[in-house]
Scaffold this active site. Structure first.
Site, PDB file in Angstrom:
ATOM      1  N   HIS A  19       0.917  -1.440  -0.093  1.00 32.38           N
ATOM      2  CA  HIS A  19       0.140  -0.002  -0.069  1.00 32.38           C
ATOM      3  C   HIS A  19       0.682   1.350  -0.200  1.00 32.38           C
ATOM      4  CE1 HIS A  19      -4.207   0.833  -0.124  1.00 32.38           C
ATOM      5  NE2 HIS A  19      -4.446   1.103   1.371  1.00 32.38           N
ATOM      6  N   ASN A  63      -6.844   6.616   4.547  1.00 31.86           N
ATOM      7  CA  ASN A  63      -8.198   6.861   4.361  1.00 31.86           C
ATOM      8  C   ASN A  63      -8.548   8.481   4.587  1.00 31.86           C
ATOM      9  OD1 ASN A  63      -8.249   4.026   3.901  1.00 31.86           O
ATOM     10  ND2 ASN A  63      -9.566   3.872   5.632  1.00 31.86           N
ATOM     11  N   ASP A  88      -1.307   2.855  -5.217  1.00 33.88           N
ATOM     12  CA  ASP A  88      -1.009   1.196  -5.790  1.00 33.88           C
ATOM     13  C   ASP A  88      -2.446   1.207  -6.421  1.00 33.88           C
ATOM     14  OD1 ASP A  88      -2.259   2.014  -2.826  1.00 33.88           O
ATOM     15  OD2 ASP A  88      -2.629  -0.268  -2.950  1.00 33.88           O
ATOM     16  N   ASN A 109      -9.355   3.928  -1.052  1.00 31.61           N
ATOM     17  CA  ASN A 109      -9.624   4.945  -0.053  1.00 31.61           C
ATOM     18  C   ASN A 109      -8.776   6.010  -0.163  1.00 31.61           C
ATOM     19  OD1 ASN A 109     -11.966   3.437   0.646  1.00 31.61           O
ATOM     20  ND2 ASN A 109     -10.875   2.018   2.110  1.00 31.61           N
TER      21      ASN A 109
END
Length: 157
Positions: A19, A63, A88, A109
């Site tokens: 991530h 997020n 990503d 997100n």
């Protein structure tokens, strides 16, 4: 002035996760440009400046990335269309790249947060494939590290 954002999660435990490929790309770019990141409480992230751009690694966790991106864009008067976000992408094969002028969050997100905080989606996206493993939960997969062969490919990327 342009803004280049690398998405990721702060903290040692996430540093080498899939991530965080946005952070990794931005760190490599900054090193090639001979600029260093400094932490900024005002911008909720780490900032580096080149001659033409501000580089940002939000420290708000994925997020909430939009909080940091909006703070930098507003401070420097950067138009949404002059923002590039590196992230990503589960749906792309490992290290395959896709560039988009605008679009949806595509289930990401971090991108969703940026769209919400910028009140628009006309920023550019550079998505880097991390592949997908259907045997593993998505959250566990993106927060997991790269395999040894992927790490080797990543250093050559």
């Amino acid at each position: 002035m342009k803004l280049i954002v690398g998405l990721g999660n702060p903290g040692r435990e996430y540093a080498k996760s899939k991530h965080n490929i946005g952070y990794m790309v931005l760190s490599s770019f900054a090193a090639a440009e001979h600029v260093a990141f400094t932490k900024s409480i005002k911008f909720h992230g780490e900032i580096a400046k080149t001659q033409d751009a501000v580089l940002l690694k939000p420290r708000t966790f994925m997020n909430l990335s939009g909080i940091s991106v909006r703070a930098v864009a507003e401070y420097y008067g950067i138009k949404t269309s002059d923002i590039l976000v590196v992230s990503d992408d589960l749906d792309l094969p490992f290290l395959q790249i896709r560039m988009r002028e605008q679009g949806s969050a595509g289930g990401h997100n971090g991108l969703k947060s940026i769209i919400e905080h910028l009140h628009g989606n006309d920023f550019k996206r550079l998505r880097i494939g991390i592949g997908r493993d259907d045997r593993q939960d998505v959250v566990d997969y993106v927060l997991d590290g790269f395999s040894k062969s992927q790490q080797k490919e990543l250093t050559e990327f």
